[in-house]
Scaffold this active site. Sequence first.
Site, PDB file in Angstrom:
ATOM      1  N   ARG A   5       0.975  -1.449  -0.146  1.00  0.00           N
ATOM      2  CA  ARG A   5       0.092  -0.263   0.009  1.00  0.00           C
ATOM      3  C   ARG A   5       0.857   1.356   0.000  1.00  0.00           C
ATOM      4  O   ARG A   5       0.649   2.132  -0.877  1.00  0.00           O
ATOM      5  CB  ARG A   5      -0.932  -0.202   1.162  1.00  0.00           C
ATOM      6  CG  ARG A   5      -1.908   1.230   1.326  1.00  0.00           C
ATOM      7  CD  ARG A   5      -2.633   1.357   2.551  1.00  0.00           C
ATOM      8  NE  ARG A   5      -3.386   2.532   2.619  1.00  0.00           N
ATOM      9  CZ  ARG A   5      -4.464   2.699   3.591  1.00  0.00           C
ATOM     10  NH1 ARG A   5      -4.879   1.609   4.311  1.00  0.00           N
ATOM     11  NH2 ARG A   5      -5.074   4.155   3.403  1.00  0.00           N
ATOM     12  N   ASN A  39     -10.185  -4.768  -0.801  1.00  0.00           N
ATOM     13  CA  ASN A  39     -10.365  -3.555  -1.825  1.00  0.00           C
ATOM     14  C   ASN A  39      -9.503  -3.814  -2.893  1.00  0.00           C
ATOM     15  O   ASN A  39      -8.492  -4.770  -2.818  1.00  0.00           O
ATOM     16  CB  ASN A  39      -9.861  -2.340  -0.990  1.00  0.00           C
ATOM     17  CG  ASN A  39     -11.111  -1.649  -0.262  1.00  0.00           C
ATOM     18  OD1 ASN A  39     -12.291  -1.799  -0.795  1.00  0.00           O
ATOM     19  ND2 ASN A  39     -10.858  -0.833   0.878  1.00  0.00           N
ATOM     20  N   CYS A  60     -18.673  -2.720   1.627  1.00  0.00           N
ATOM     21  CA  CYS A  60     -18.041  -1.521   2.005  1.00  0.00           C
ATOM     22  C   CYS A  60     -18.654  -1.060   3.154  1.00  0.00           C
ATOM     23  O   CYS A  60     -19.873  -1.134   3.240  1.00  0.00           O
ATOM     24  CB  CYS A  60     -17.873  -0.452   0.769  1.00  0.00           C
ATOM     25  SG  CYS A  60     -16.902   0.994   1.002  1.00  0.00           S
ATOM     26  N   HIS A 119     -16.963   2.835  -3.559  1.00  0.00           N
ATOM     27  CA  HIS A 119     -15.969   4.127  -3.441  1.00  0.00           C
ATOM     28  C   HIS A 119     -16.422   5.235  -4.516  1.00  0.00           C
ATOM     29  O   HIS A 119     -15.672   6.318  -4.789  1.00  0.00           O
ATOM     30  CB  HIS A 119     -14.613   3.799  -3.435  1.00  0.00           C
ATOM     31  CG  HIS A 119     -14.086   3.234  -2.245  1.00  0.00           C
ATOM     32  ND1 HIS A 119     -13.098   2.941  -1.769  1.00  0.00           N
ATOM     33  CD2 HIS A 119     -15.023   2.783  -1.096  1.00  0.00           C
ATOM     34  CE1 HIS A 119     -12.958   2.227  -0.496  1.00  0.00           C
ATOM     35  NE2 HIS A 119     -14.070   2.017  -0.221  1.00  0.00           N
ATOM     36  N   TYR A 176     -15.458   9.462  -0.996  1.00  0.00           N
ATOM     37  CA  TYR A 176     -14.246   9.096  -1.687  1.00  0.00           C
ATOM     38  C   TYR A 176     -14.339  10.231  -2.827  1.00  0.00           C
ATOM     39  O   TYR A 176     -13.413  10.320  -3.796  1.00  0.00           O
ATOM     40  CB  TYR A 176     -14.179   7.776  -2.300  1.00  0.00           C
ATOM     41  CG  TYR A 176     -13.544   6.773  -1.280  1.00  0.00           C
ATOM     42  CD1 TYR A 176     -12.261   6.637  -1.240  1.00  0.00           C
ATOM     43  CD2 TYR A 176     -14.368   6.223  -0.182  1.00  0.00           C
ATOM     44  CE1 TYR A 176     -11.540   5.734  -0.300  1.00  0.00           C
ATOM     45  CE2 TYR A 176     -13.785   5.375   0.998  1.00  0.00           C
ATOM     46  CZ  TYR A 176     -12.192   5.255   0.829  1.00  0.00           C
ATOM     47  OH  TYR A 176     -11.866   4.615   1.682  1.00  0.00           O
TER      48      TYR A 176
END
Length: 459
Positions: A97, A151, A173, A203, A256
């Site tokens: 990440r 995700n 989510c 998102h 988002y």
Amino acid sequence: MEKKPVKIVTIGGGSSYTPELMEGFIKRYEELPIREIWLVDIEAGKEKLEIVGAMAQRMWDASPYDVKVHLTLDRRQALKDADFVTTQFRVGLLNARIKDERIPFSYGMLGQETNGAGGIFKAFRTIPIILDIVKDMKELCPNAWLVNFTNPSGMVTEAVVRYGKWDKVIGLCNVPVGAMMKEPEMLGVKLEDLTYQFAGLNHFHWHKVSDKNGNDVTAQIIDKMYSNDSGIPANIHDVPFIREQLEQMNLIPCGYHRYYYLQEEMLKHGIEEFNGVGTRGQQVKQTEAELFELYKDPNLNYKPEQLTKRGGTHYSDAACETILSIYADKKSHIVVSTKNNGAVPDLPADCVVEVSAYISGKGALPIAFGSLEPAQRGWLQLMKNMELCACEAAVTGDYGLALQAFILNPQIPGGSTAKRVLDELLIAHKKHLPQFAEKIAELEKNGVTVKDEVAANLD
């Protein structure tokens, strides 16, 4: 009639979120009698699996229910005869990440877990693994439901349906859960007094709300958003949306959307963190280390408050309620990623969307939302087609298609820098991208290296 006991398998069981999942199952045990729980992880996650697995068992031991938590690194052993499989894994762990964030930021573009270049690369790493899991499920638990929280949840669910040919899947989510917890408070009512309608992509959804009499109260919530805590997830910088835009569309965008509607402000904040305290992934790494120190406490048998600092808090309510609703045919209203089937007519019927649905023994029954206005429709169609390019590139290793996904993505300016970021991310993640091995070898032969020193030195 006696209820059939349930076997649940969680892949990515060493996650710091697992205690929240256990809390959700314990809360629902009277309706969802669990026979056994298996937590699965990989060798690199073994220590975390043992720590969180011991804590999970303490949580069950502190409850009135006799449930055994099994820990294993052997996925196939766990999957045998499972009823539900939940997925919450991170290929490459948090270091991956951080690479997804730092490499784009080093070129002045957004580095984020599920948006922009980072979201595309998380899909590239994750989709081959989820398809391997589906292959095992077809053999070992062909009647099981796959409940995905990994995700980018929408793209992962899309790949399961499109390339895994597995329809018994629901993507989840926590973002809609957060909205439905916070907004009734803003209006001084309870959730059951409101009707929610969500539509869009994971998102990247919008929602509208009406009251018991069918009156649209979306505008009232929009008004309250400018004087109340807007309830966005902990991982998103809270810049207020431009009020006139929200009032014009009379829809509430998800948190988002700030990365798109307020791209300038969000990018500036992200670059400041990149140059200062570190990216969100670097901050989460610290939070997670603190959580696992807590989890080691042999007296801790409940979910600690610190877990709410993670961006995915409250997801257990979505995951556990979805499983219960399938098991008991409850027809609960839950916002899920599922096959469109006409719920959002602006997108093909066979693609995956994130919508309000009733969850029954048959799975998700999406609720029709109807066509969106041009501004939202334009965004939605662009983003879905970007996702479809990214999913196909993840499966095929087609470099040209990966580049198309990059150039389509609004967070990535087209041109030579986009290609450079794509190439550096391929090099940085080569251990987890066997489908791109040929292209990566070519890039290395041509001397491509990772510019950002932190990302270059992460294993």
